[in-house]
Motif scaffolding. Structure first.
Motif, mmCIF file in Angstrom:
data_model
loop_
_atom_site.group_PDB
_atom_site.id
_atom_site.type_symbol
_atom_site.label_atom_id
_atom_site.label_comp_id
_atom_site.label_asym_id
_atom_site.label_seq_id
_atom_site.Cartn_x
_atom_site.Cartn_y
_atom_site.Cartn_z
ATOM 1 N N UNK A 48 108.660 14.540 55.314
ATOM 2 C CA UNK A 48 109.785 14.168 54.458
ATOM 3 C C UNK A 48 111.045 13.831 55.255
ATOM 4 N N UNK A 49 111.021 14.029 56.574
ATOM 5 C CA UNK A 49 112.211 13.772 57.403
ATOM 6 C C UNK A 49 112.444 12.273 57.548
ATOM 7 N N UNK A 50 113.686 11.914 57.791
ATOM 8 C CA UNK A 50 114.031 10.510 57.968
ATOM 9 C C UNK A 50 113.558 9.971 59.303
ATOM 10 N N UNK A 51 113.582 8.633 59.475
ATOM 11 C CA UNK A 51 113.137 8.022 60.735
ATOM 12 C C UNK A 51 114.068 8.409 61.883
ATOM 13 N N UNK A 81 120.982 14.513 56.532
ATOM 14 C CA UNK A 81 121.859 13.884 57.501
ATOM 15 C C UNK A 81 121.093 12.934 58.397
ATOM 16 N N UNK A 82 121.816 11.986 59.028
ATOM 17 C CA UNK A 82 121.172 11.038 59.924
ATOM 18 C C UNK A 82 121.064 11.565 61.345
ATOM 19 N N UNK A 83 121.966 12.481 61.741
ATOM 20 C CA UNK A 83 121.936 13.054 63.085
ATOM 21 C C UNK A 83 121.235 14.410 63.116
ATOM 22 N N UNK A 84 121.547 15.244 62.143
ATOM 23 C CA UNK A 84 120.856 16.534 61.994
ATOM 24 C C UNK A 84 120.579 16.741 60.511
ATOM 25 N N UNK A 85 119.452 17.363 60.209
ATOM 26 C CA UNK A 85 119.141 17.663 58.816
ATOM 27 C C UNK A 85 118.396 18.996 58.750
ATOM 28 N N UNK A 86 118.615 19.695 57.638
ATOM 29 C CA UNK A 86 117.966 20.978 57.407
ATOM 30 C C UNK A 86 117.166 20.884 56.117
ATOM 31 N N UNK A 87 115.893 21.295 56.185
ATOM 32 C CA UNK A 87 115.019 21.273 55.017
ATOM 33 C C UNK A 87 114.312 22.614 54.887
ATOM 34 N N UNK A 88 113.840 22.895 53.686
ATOM 35 C CA UNK A 88 113.079 24.118 53.490
ATOM 36 C C UNK A 88 111.795 23.804 52.746
ATOM 37 N N UNK A 103 113.607 24.301 58.503
ATOM 38 C CA UNK A 103 113.461 23.537 59.740
ATOM 39 C C UNK A 103 114.644 22.603 59.944
ATOM 40 N N UNK A 104 115.146 22.582 61.161
ATOM 41 C CA UNK A 104 116.169 21.620 61.573
ATOM 42 C C UNK A 104 115.505 20.439 62.261
ATOM 43 N N UNK A 105 115.883 19.251 61.856
ATOM 44 C CA UNK A 105 115.522 18.026 62.559
ATOM 45 C C UNK A 105 116.774 17.475 63.249
ATOM 46 N N UNK A 106 116.591 16.934 64.444
ATOM 47 C CA UNK A 106 117.687 16.351 65.215
ATOM 48 C C UNK A 106 117.293 14.933 65.607
ATOM 49 N N UNK A 107 118.257 14.006 65.535
ATOM 50 C CA UNK A 107 117.986 12.611 65.868
ATOM 51 C C UNK A 107 117.752 12.458 67.366
#
Length: 260
Positions: A48-51, A81-88, A103-107
């Motif tokens: 589900x995270x962005x590109x 967010x486009x640079x960092x995003x948090x999902x559960x 989970x944190x995703x980082x660009x």
């Protein structure tokens, strides 16, 4: 529950998955080991995270025994967010949430200048025994679903260093990703480096956190594991992750330590 061993999970329509024998806990054949559910929730969050975003940290909480029966996965954004995003995400069994994850995703971006501490990868895996021997246990699903090749330790207690190779896809019909390969084994840090004999002492991790610099290259993930105990019944298991190329990340698990 399924006795199949073609994958850890069989798709059962929508966001429902049927756990196979490969998810089997060493202590209860009707329960799942924490590794496969951790990887399944990460897989769903990552999808589900962005590109251009890569999973950098995941914290997983086990809210009780994880039943080995069909489970539903739910994912929701917390901080897009486009640079960092948090999902559960939640793993729901029947009407009970059994596992939660954030989970944190980082660009990703340009390569920075070289820096940081040098890291020497462990020696490549060698031929030898590839099973995980747990005193008093034989033929348990999760232990057989992963190939284990120790480079140090590996006794009944104490620190351990081991190469791991997951033998099966996470989900039937889908390619096993490097992220899943890492997280399937991450929750094994405490079991690999138990500080006290398992027949006499419980060492229960209610949670696991994995912080990843990158995903592995190739099939092998190395874990350098150690467990430390406090004087009042708590413990902390830690593992440094690497692959044949270099450093991957860290795993930590708080522990409830009690005599059986």
């Amino acid at each position: 529950m399924s006795d199949a061993t073609d994958a850890f999970y069989l798709p059962a329509g929508g966001d429902v998955y049927e756990p196979t024998r490969a998810t089997e806990s060493p202590w209860d054949t009707a329960a799942q080991h924490g590794g496969p559910p951790t990887a399944l929730l990460a897989h769903a969050i990552d999808a589900a995270a962005g590109p251009g975003l890569r999973l950098a940290r995941i914290s997983v909480d086990f809210l009780g025994p994880i039943p080995r029966r069909p489970v539903r996965v739910e994912v929701s954004p917390v901080r897009p967010g486009r640079q960092v995003s948090l999902s559960e995400a939640r793993l729901v069994a029947g009407d009970r949430t059994a596992v939660t994850a954030r989970a944190w995703h980082i660009a990703t971006g340009p390569t920075p200048p070289a820096g940081g501490e040098p890291f020497r990868p462990p020696e490549p895996p060698r031929a030898g025994p590839d099973r995980l021997d747990v005193p008093g246990l034989t033929g348990w699903g999760y232990g057989e679903a992963v190939e284990w090749r120790f480079t140090g330790g590996g006794g009944a207690t104490g620190s351990a260093r081991v190469w791991t190779r997951v033998r099966l896809p996470l989900i039937a019909g889908e390619r096993l990703t490097g992220l899943a390969r890492t997280l399937i084994v991450a929750d094994s840090a405490n079991g690999l480096s138990a500080a006290l004999p398992m027949r006499e002492w419980l060492s229960i991790p209610p949670a696991v956190t994995a912080t990843l610099l990158r995903v592995p290259e190739g099939e092998w993930v190395h874990m350098d594991c150690r467990t430390r105990l406090s004087p009042d019944g708590l413990g902390l298991a830690h593992a440094t992750l690497s692959d044949p190329v270099g450093y991957l990340g860290e795993v930590s698990q708080p522990l409830l330590v009690r005599q059986r």
